[in-house]
Design a protein around this motif. Sequence first.
Motif, PDB file in Angstrom:
ATOM      1  N   SER A  87     -17.051  -7.108  -8.431  1.00  0.00           N
ATOM      2  CA  SER A  87     -15.741  -6.503  -8.216  1.00  0.00           C
ATOM      3  C   SER A  87     -15.323  -6.605  -6.752  1.00  0.00           C
ATOM      4  CB  SER A  87     -15.769  -5.035  -8.652  1.00  0.00           C
ATOM      5  OG  SER A  87     -14.538  -4.400  -8.385  1.00  0.00           O
ATOM      6  N   VAL A  88     -16.290  -6.316  -5.851  1.00  0.00           N
ATOM      7  CA  VAL A  88     -16.001  -6.399  -4.413  1.00  0.00           C
ATOM      8  C   VAL A  88     -15.695  -7.841  -4.016  1.00  0.00           C
ATOM      9  CG1 VAL A  88     -17.005  -6.151  -2.110  1.00  0.00           C
ATOM     10  CG2 VAL A  88     -17.330  -4.350  -3.811  1.00  0.00           C
ATOM     11  N   ASP A  89     -16.451  -8.791  -4.568  1.00  0.00           N
ATOM     12  CA  ASP A  89     -16.210 -10.207  -4.262  1.00  0.00           C
ATOM     13  C   ASP A  89     -14.799 -10.617  -4.676  1.00  0.00           C
ATOM     14  OD1 ASP A  89     -18.692 -10.550  -3.186  1.00  0.00           O
ATOM     15  OD2 ASP A  89     -19.592 -11.442  -4.977  1.00  0.00           O
ATOM     16  N   LYS A  90     -14.379 -10.161  -5.854  1.00  0.00           N
ATOM     17  CA  LYS A  90     -13.034 -10.492  -6.327  1.00  0.00           C
ATOM     18  C   LYS A  90     -11.974  -9.884  -5.418  1.00  0.00           C
ATOM     19  CE  LYS A  90     -14.285 -10.976 -11.218  1.00  0.00           C
ATOM     20  NZ  LYS A  90     -14.147 -10.405 -12.581  1.00  0.00           N
ATOM     21  N   GLU A  91     -12.206  -8.622  -5.011  1.00  0.00           N
ATOM     22  CA  GLU A  91     -11.251  -7.967  -4.119  1.00  0.00           C
ATOM     23  C   GLU A  91     -11.197  -8.678  -2.766  1.00  0.00           C
ATOM     24  OE1 GLU A  91     -12.240  -3.871  -3.808  1.00  0.00           O
ATOM     25  OE2 GLU A  91     -11.812  -3.414  -5.903  1.00  0.00           O
ATOM     26  N   ALA A  92     -12.372  -9.081  -2.263  1.00  0.00           N
ATOM     27  CA  ALA A  92     -12.420  -9.780  -0.975  1.00  0.00           C
ATOM     28  C   ALA A  92     -11.667 -11.107  -1.053  1.00  0.00           C
ATOM     29  CB  ALA A  92     -13.871 -10.018  -0.560  1.00  0.00           C
ATOM     30  N   LYS A  93     -11.881 -11.840  -2.144  1.00  0.00           N
ATOM     31  CA  LYS A  93     -11.180 -13.114  -2.311  1.00  0.00           C
ATOM     32  C   LYS A  93      -9.675 -12.897  -2.404  1.00  0.00           C
ATOM     33  CE  LYS A  93     -15.003 -15.569  -4.569  1.00  0.00           C
ATOM     34  NZ  LYS A  93     -15.493 -16.187  -5.833  1.00  0.00           N
ATOM     35  N   ALA A  94      -9.282 -11.822  -3.102  1.00  0.00           N
ATOM     36  CA  ALA A  94      -7.855 -11.520  -3.228  1.00  0.00           C
ATOM     37  C   ALA A  94      -7.257 -11.170  -1.868  1.00  0.00           C
ATOM     38  CB  ALA A  94      -7.645 -10.369  -4.210  1.00  0.00           C
ATOM     39  N   LEU A  95      -8.015 -10.395  -1.060  1.00  0.00           N
ATOM     40  CA  LEU A  95      -7.531 -10.024   0.271  1.00  0.00           C
ATOM     41  C   LEU A  95      -7.427 -11.242   1.185  1.00  0.00           C
ATOM     42  CD1 LEU A  95      -9.504  -6.700   0.875  1.00  0.00           C
ATOM     43  CD2 LEU A  95      -7.039  -6.940   0.547  1.00  0.00           C
ATOM     44  N   ILE A  96      -8.419 -12.129   1.100  1.00  0.00           N
ATOM     45  CA  ILE A  96      -8.386 -13.351   1.911  1.00  0.00           C
ATOM     46  C   ILE A  96      -7.178 -14.203   1.543  1.00  0.00           C
ATOM     47  CG2 ILE A  96      -9.564 -15.550   2.333  1.00  0.00           C
ATOM     48  CD1 ILE A  96     -12.220 -13.993   2.055  1.00  0.00           C
ATOM     49  N   GLU A  97      -6.913 -14.308   0.248  1.00  0.00           N
ATOM     50  CA  GLU A  97      -5.767 -15.088  -0.204  1.00  0.00           C
ATOM     51  C   GLU A  97      -4.459 -14.437   0.245  1.00  0.00           C
ATOM     52  OE1 GLU A  97      -3.313 -17.880  -1.829  1.00  0.00           O
ATOM     53  OE2 GLU A  97      -5.460 -17.960  -1.389  1.00  0.00           O
ATOM     54  N   THR A  98      -4.411 -13.096   0.163  1.00  0.00           N
ATOM     55  CA  THR A  98      -3.213 -12.381   0.619  1.00  0.00           C
ATOM     56  C   THR A  98      -3.000 -12.583   2.110  1.00  0.00           C
ATOM     57  OG1 THR A  98      -3.481 -10.691  -1.097  1.00  0.00           O
ATOM     58  CG2 THR A  98      -2.121 -10.114   0.801  1.00  0.00           C
ATOM     59  N   ARG A  99      -4.105 -12.502   2.881  1.00  0.00           N
ATOM     60  CA  ARG A  99      -4.002 -12.709   4.327  1.00  0.00           C
ATOM     61  C   ARG A  99      -3.512 -14.120   4.633  1.00  0.00           C
ATOM     62  NH1 ARG A  99      -6.784 -15.028   8.344  1.00  0.00           N
ATOM     63  NH2 ARG A  99      -6.777 -14.048  10.405  1.00  0.00           N
ATOM     64  N   ARG A 100      -4.058 -15.115   3.925  1.00  0.00           N
ATOM     65  CA  ARG A 100      -3.636 -16.498   4.156  1.00  0.00           C
ATOM     66  C   ARG A 100      -2.151 -16.665   3.862  1.00  0.00           C
ATOM     67  NH1 ARG A 100      -1.966 -20.484   1.750  1.00  0.00           N
ATOM     68  NH2 ARG A 100      -2.120 -19.458  -0.276  1.00  0.00           N
ATOM     69  N   ARG A 101      -1.717 -16.044   2.754  1.00  0.00           N
ATOM     70  CA  ARG A 101      -0.307 -16.151   2.385  1.00  0.00           C
ATOM     71  C   ARG A 101       0.587 -15.471   3.418  1.00  0.00           C
ATOM     72  NH1 ARG A 101      -0.771 -13.900  -1.994  1.00  0.00           N
ATOM     73  NH2 ARG A 101       0.231 -11.887  -1.617  1.00  0.00           N
ATOM     74  N   LEU A 102       0.129 -14.293   3.906  1.00  0.00           N
ATOM     75  CA  LEU A 102       0.913 -13.580   4.913  1.00  0.00           C
ATOM     76  C   LEU A 102       0.983 -14.365   6.221  1.00  0.00           C
ATOM     77  CD1 LEU A 102      -0.282  -9.894   4.369  1.00  0.00           C
ATOM     78  CD2 LEU A 102       1.975 -10.844   3.862  1.00  0.00           C
ATOM     79  N   VAL A 103      -0.151 -14.984   6.598  1.00  0.00           N
ATOM     80  CA  VAL A 103      -0.160 -15.800   7.821  1.00  0.00           C
ATOM     81  C   VAL A 103       0.851 -16.932   7.698  1.00  0.00           C
ATOM     82  CG1 VAL A 103      -1.535 -17.439   9.163  1.00  0.00           C
ATOM     83  CG2 VAL A 103      -2.517 -15.236   8.512  1.00  0.00           C
ATOM     84  N   ASP A 104       0.870 -17.571   6.529  1.00  0.00           N
ATOM     85  CA  ASP A 104       1.828 -18.662   6.305  1.00  0.00           C
ATOM     86  C   ASP A 104       3.263 -18.140   6.352  1.00  0.00           C
ATOM     87  OD1 ASP A 104      -0.253 -20.419   6.039  1.00  0.00           O
ATOM     88  OD2 ASP A 104      -0.242 -20.439   3.847  1.00  0.00           O
ATOM     89  N   GLU A 105       3.479 -16.969   5.729  1.00  0.00           N
ATOM     90  CA  GLU A 105       4.830 -16.408   5.712  1.00  0.00           C
ATOM     91  C   GLU A 105       5.271 -16.006   7.118  1.00  0.00           C
ATOM     92  OE1 GLU A 105       4.788 -13.194   2.961  1.00  0.00           O
ATOM     93  OE2 GLU A 105       4.660 -14.480   1.181  1.00  0.00           O
ATOM     94  N   ILE A 106       4.336 -15.413   7.885  1.00  0.00           N
ATOM     95  CA  ILE A 106       4.666 -15.014   9.256  1.00  0.00           C
ATOM     96  C   ILE A 106       4.985 -16.240  10.102  1.00  0.00           C
ATOM     97  CG2 ILE A 106       3.694 -14.048  11.382  1.00  0.00           C
ATOM     98  CD1 ILE A 106       2.186 -12.042   9.597  1.00  0.00           C
ATOM     99  N   ALA A 107       4.179 -17.291   9.921  1.00  0.00           N
ATOM    100  CA  ALA A 107       4.439 -18.525  10.671  1.00  0.00           C
ATOM    101  C   ALA A 107       5.816 -19.076  10.318  1.00  0.00           C
ATOM    102  CB  ALA A 107       3.353 -19.558  10.362  1.00  0.00           C
ATOM    103  N   GLY A 108       6.161 -19.006   9.028  1.00  0.00           N
ATOM    104  CA  GLY A 108       7.480 -19.472   8.609  1.00  0.00           C
ATOM    105  C   GLY A 108       8.592 -18.631   9.211  1.00  0.00           C
ATOM    106  N   LEU A 109       8.385 -17.307   9.236  1.00  0.00           N
ATOM    107  CA  LEU A 109       9.380 -16.417   9.834  1.00  0.00           C
ATOM    108  C   LEU A 109       9.518 -16.669  11.333  1.00  0.00           C
ATOM    109  CD1 LEU A 109       8.570 -13.057   8.005  1.00  0.00           C
ATOM    110  CD2 LEU A 109      10.633 -14.441   7.741  1.00  0.00           C
ATOM    111  N   GLN A 110       8.386 -16.899  11.994  1.00  0.00           N
ATOM    112  CA  GLN A 110       8.434 -17.175  13.428  1.00  0.00           C
ATOM    113  C   GLN A 110       9.213 -18.451  13.708  1.00  0.00           C
ATOM    114  OE1 GLN A 110       4.234 -17.092  14.361  1.00  0.00           O
ATOM    115  NE2 GLN A 110       4.351 -15.016  15.157  1.00  0.00           N
TER     116      GLN A 110
END
Length: 238
Positions: A55-78
Amino acid sequence: MHALEMPEYRKISTWTGFLAIAVALTGIIAQGVLYEIKSANAEKDLQSVLARKDSVDKEAKALIETRRRLVDEIAGLQDKVNQGATALEQISDDLKSTGQQAGSNASLDTLQEAASAAALDLRAALSPQPGSNATEPLSNVVARLFDAKASQRGAAYNSIMKNYSQRADLVATLLKFADANTDNENGIYNTLVVLGHLNYSSVPAEMVQPVREFSTRMRDKGPKTAARADVVLKRLPG
């Protein structure tokens, strides 16, 4: 005549022996049962731990994916913010050029200054991470905050915040140039934007009061500049 001997089954020693054997057997059986119970519990605990790990592994993977997506979105906004700032700087420069060709025009001047200020406000919103790629004297970069072209002023702001914001002499250099060019409203506004985004824990303590005095004086430069001066005054320590 010999006394009659007590039958074996009535002797206490016989029963004591049987009892000891029974207790021993019971202990062995009990240990076996406890072992099986413990083994079952251990297996159950192991399965529970493994399930939680999954369960923790799945949550960690989901958080990593969310962070990656946010980084991409922030870069796009910048990128979009930079594009917007560049467009506003171009509008400001075009308005200035039009004003020079058409003669003095208060409305054009107001629009030009508003576009320039909006462009710098956009750049300031990005808060670039400090670096150390300083390739020219600080005084030259500060002077470009007062340049006639908005694009040059914006580039100077980015360079100062990224490459010179940790310099101990930054504030003194800013104030010296600004005090010598108080008639340049764009430059004064840009100076206040820089002062409003500095980390004052790294600014020499003796420079805090000069910044306060400068910002207070510049409040007379108009509502737009006064608003920026107020931002600086609120951020000053003490």
